[in-house]
Design a protein around this motif. Structure first.
Motif, PDB file in Angstrom:
ATOM      1  N   VAL A  24      -0.474  -5.865 -10.571  1.00 22.19           N
ATOM      2  CA  VAL A  24      -1.814  -5.311 -10.764  1.00 22.19           C
ATOM      3  C   VAL A  24      -2.214  -4.526  -9.526  1.00 22.19           C
ATOM      4  O   VAL A  24      -1.658  -4.718  -8.442  1.00 22.19           O
ATOM      5  CB  VAL A  24      -2.855  -6.413 -11.051  1.00 22.19           C
ATOM      6  CG1 VAL A  24      -2.599  -7.078 -12.397  1.00 22.19           C
ATOM      7  CG2 VAL A  24      -2.854  -7.463  -9.940  1.00 22.19           C
ATOM      8  N   LYS A  25      -3.195  -3.674  -9.691  1.00 23.20           N
ATOM      9  CA  LYS A  25      -3.727  -2.920  -8.549  1.00 23.20           C
ATOM     10  C   LYS A  25      -5.121  -3.424  -8.202  1.00 23.20           C
ATOM     11  O   LYS A  25      -5.843  -3.953  -9.046  1.00 23.20           O
ATOM     12  CB  LYS A  25      -3.777  -1.419  -8.880  1.00 23.20           C
ATOM     13  CG  LYS A  25      -2.392  -0.793  -9.049  1.00 23.20           C
ATOM     14  CD  LYS A  25      -2.502   0.694  -9.342  1.00 23.20           C
ATOM     15  CE  LYS A  25      -1.104   1.304  -9.471  1.00 23.20           C
ATOM     16  NZ  LYS A  25      -1.171   2.765  -9.752  1.00 23.20           N
ATOM     17  N   LYS A  35       0.874  -1.167   0.000  1.00 20.06           N
ATOM     18  CA  LYS A  35       0.000   0.000   0.000  1.00 20.06           C
ATOM     19  C   LYS A  35       0.912   1.217   0.000  1.00 20.06           C
ATOM     20  O   LYS A  35       1.533   1.532   1.014  1.00 20.06           O
ATOM     21  CB  LYS A  35      -0.924   0.009   1.207  1.00 20.06           C
ATOM     22  CG  LYS A  35      -1.964   1.119   1.155  1.00 20.06           C
ATOM     23  CD  LYS A  35      -2.902   1.074   2.354  1.00 20.06           C
ATOM     24  CE  LYS A  35      -3.978   2.149   2.226  1.00 20.06           C
ATOM     25  NZ  LYS A  35      -4.865   2.180   3.426  1.00 20.06           N
ATOM     26  N   GLY A  36       1.018   1.846  -1.162  1.00 15.84           N
ATOM     27  CA  GLY A  36       2.016   2.901  -1.318  1.00 15.84           C
ATOM     28  C   GLY A  36       3.406   2.296  -1.242  1.00 15.84           C
ATOM     29  O   GLY A  36       3.724   1.333  -1.948  1.00 15.84           O
ATOM     30  N   ASP A  37       4.231   2.810  -0.358  1.00 13.97           N
ATOM     31  CA  ASP A  37       5.584   2.282  -0.172  1.00 13.97           C
ATOM     32  C   ASP A  37       5.654   1.250   0.953  1.00 13.97           C
ATOM     33  O   ASP A  37       6.734   0.717   1.230  1.00 13.97           O
ATOM     34  CB  ASP A  37       6.562   3.439   0.122  1.00 13.97           C
ATOM     35  CG  ASP A  37       6.703   4.391  -1.053  1.00 13.97           C
ATOM     36  OD1 ASP A  37       6.561   3.921  -2.197  1.00 13.97           O
ATOM     37  OD2 ASP A  37       6.944   5.593  -0.825  1.00 13.97           O
ATOM     38  N   LYS A  38       4.536   0.980   1.600  1.00 16.24           N
ATOM     39  CA  LYS A  38       4.535   0.083   2.754  1.00 16.24           C
ATOM     40  C   LYS A  38       4.294  -1.359   2.336  1.00 16.24           C
ATOM     41  O   LYS A  38       3.307  -1.673   1.664  1.00 16.24           O
ATOM     42  CB  LYS A  38       3.459   0.508   3.756  1.00 16.24           C
ATOM     43  CG  LYS A  38       3.441  -0.336   5.030  1.00 16.24           C
ATOM     44  CD  LYS A  38       2.341   0.128   5.974  1.00 16.24           C
ATOM     45  CE  LYS A  38       2.306  -0.739   7.226  1.00 16.24           C
ATOM     46  NZ  LYS A  38       1.192  -0.326   8.133  1.00 16.24           N
ATOM     47  N   TYR A  96      -4.229  -0.784  -3.372  1.00 21.08           N
ATOM     48  CA  TYR A  96      -3.070  -1.634  -3.116  1.00 21.08           C
ATOM     49  C   TYR A  96      -2.467  -2.102  -4.437  1.00 21.08           C
ATOM     50  O   TYR A  96      -3.124  -2.069  -5.480  1.00 21.08           O
ATOM     51  CB  TYR A  96      -3.473  -2.868  -2.294  1.00 21.08           C
ATOM     52  CG  TYR A  96      -3.881  -2.589  -0.873  1.00 21.08           C
ATOM     53  CD1 TYR A  96      -3.027  -2.827   0.180  1.00 21.08           C
ATOM     54  CD2 TYR A  96      -5.158  -2.097  -0.594  1.00 21.08           C
ATOM     55  CE1 TYR A  96      -3.408  -2.587   1.491  1.00 21.08           C
ATOM     56  CE2 TYR A  96      -5.555  -1.847   0.706  1.00 21.08           C
ATOM     57  CZ  TYR A  96      -4.676  -2.093   1.750  1.00 21.08           C
ATOM     58  OH  TYR A  96      -5.064  -1.844   3.041  1.00 21.08           O
ATOM     59  N   GLN A  97      -1.233  -2.594  -4.342  1.00 23.37           N
ATOM     60  CA  GLN A  97      -0.571  -3.209  -5.490  1.00 23.37           C
ATOM     61  C   GLN A  97      -0.228  -4.649  -5.138  1.00 23.37           C
ATOM     62  O   GLN A  97       0.392  -4.915  -4.106  1.00 23.37           O
ATOM     63  CB  GLN A  97       0.699  -2.458  -5.873  1.00 23.37           C
ATOM     64  CG  GLN A  97       1.396  -3.024  -7.111  1.00 23.37           C
ATOM     65  CD  GLN A  97       2.647  -2.248  -7.471  1.00 23.37           C
ATOM     66  OE1 GLN A  97       3.427  -1.882  -6.610  1.00 23.37           O
ATOM     67  NE2 GLN A  97       2.818  -1.988  -8.757  1.00 23.37           N
TER      68      GLN A  97
END
Length: 275
Positions: free
Chosen positions: A270-271, A209-212, A250-251
């Motif tokens: 994918v997202k 989630k983002g950089d996390k 999310y990715q």
């Protein structure tokens, strides 16, 4: 008829039944193992052959019949038996024995051979080769009303998925999308196979989630059949750690492994949205 996976065959006294290709559950009295669970073979000079080992881990003798049925995988529900299929292997499949007795703590082998006519189109042909116990076990269950007792005849069977490929055929895989079900908290990856051979895939998952970094791990082997689609379950929690995905974008990235030891990798990214 759709057949849910990993259950017993249950023939009730009212003739209702459920079936599948693997023994499962505490109700199974016979401790029977079969190997391998999946056979992939290539036709050479019009034929292919293989061997299956049935092992009786119980002290009691096990008697069974052997037969084959066509099957497929539904995109949503997974394994299901079908009445017919253009890729049915059963018309070309011969096996021996058709009935077998396995003494206690012993094993027996089932040999099969697939013979294809020259006019048969190139492609992959498949069937489930079942071993079904000839003796049912009666199980009693008490209903909501303590005076009512339901009796069910349990007939366990185990099976092997046999895939035989005729000609130079291969799979062609692509990742379509990912979806999240907030009610079941289940994350799934949709994979499409436009090739002429099925693929057994193991996913390697990374959720961010983002950089996390939220999760990193591996999934279970899942078959995506030829000319079909299949949702792969992305299990991002474990018994030791329960992960809750908060609302947001999310990715999901990683790879789909196939082949021997799943060493061939197909990367993807994918997202998906958690509402």
């Amino acid at each position: 008829m759709k057949i849910p996976s990993k259950q017993l065959i249950l023939y009730s006294l009212s003739s209702m039944f459920l079936s599948t290709f693997l023994l499962w559950g505490n109700a199974a009295k016979a401790d029977i193992a079969i190997s391998p669970l999946v056979i992939e073979a290539n036709e050479k000079r019009g034929q292919a052959q293989g061997t299956i080992t049935v092992t009786n881990r119980d002290a009691k003798e096990f008697r069974a019949r052997v037969y084959s049925l066509p099957f497929t995988y539904d995109v949503e529900t997974g394994f299901q038996l079908v009445d017919s299929s253009p890729l049915d292997l059963t018309p070309y499949l011969q096996f021996s024995p058709r009935e077998l007795q396995v003494p206690g703590t012993d094993n027996r082998r089932i040999r099969f051979i697939a013979r294809f006519p020259p006019s048969l189109p190139d492609g992959e042909y498949r069937a489930m080769l079942f071993t079904e116990n000839l003796e049912a076990t009666i199980q009693e269950e008490q209903g909501a009303n303590s005076s009512v007792i339901f009796k069910t005849a349990i007939v366990p069977r185990v099976g092997v998925a046999v895939y035989v490929r005729k000609g130079n055929v291969s799979h062609n895989l692509s990742v379509v999308n990912a979806r999240y079900n907030p009610k079941s908290q289940q994350l799934q990856l949709l994979v499409k196979n436009t090739g002429k051979a099925s693929a057994i895939l193991q996913g390697e998952w990374n959720i961010k989630k983002g950089d996390k970094q939220i999760y990193s791990g591996r999934g279970m082997d899942t078959t995506v059949i030829t000319q079909g689609e299949r949702y792969l379950a992305v299990d991002y929690s474990s018994a030791a750690k329960k992960i809750q995905l908060e609302p947001g974008e999310y990715q999901l990235s990683g790879s789909l492994g196939w082949g021997v030891n799943r060493t061939n990798k197909i990367p993807f990214s994918v997202k998906f949205i958690v509402p």
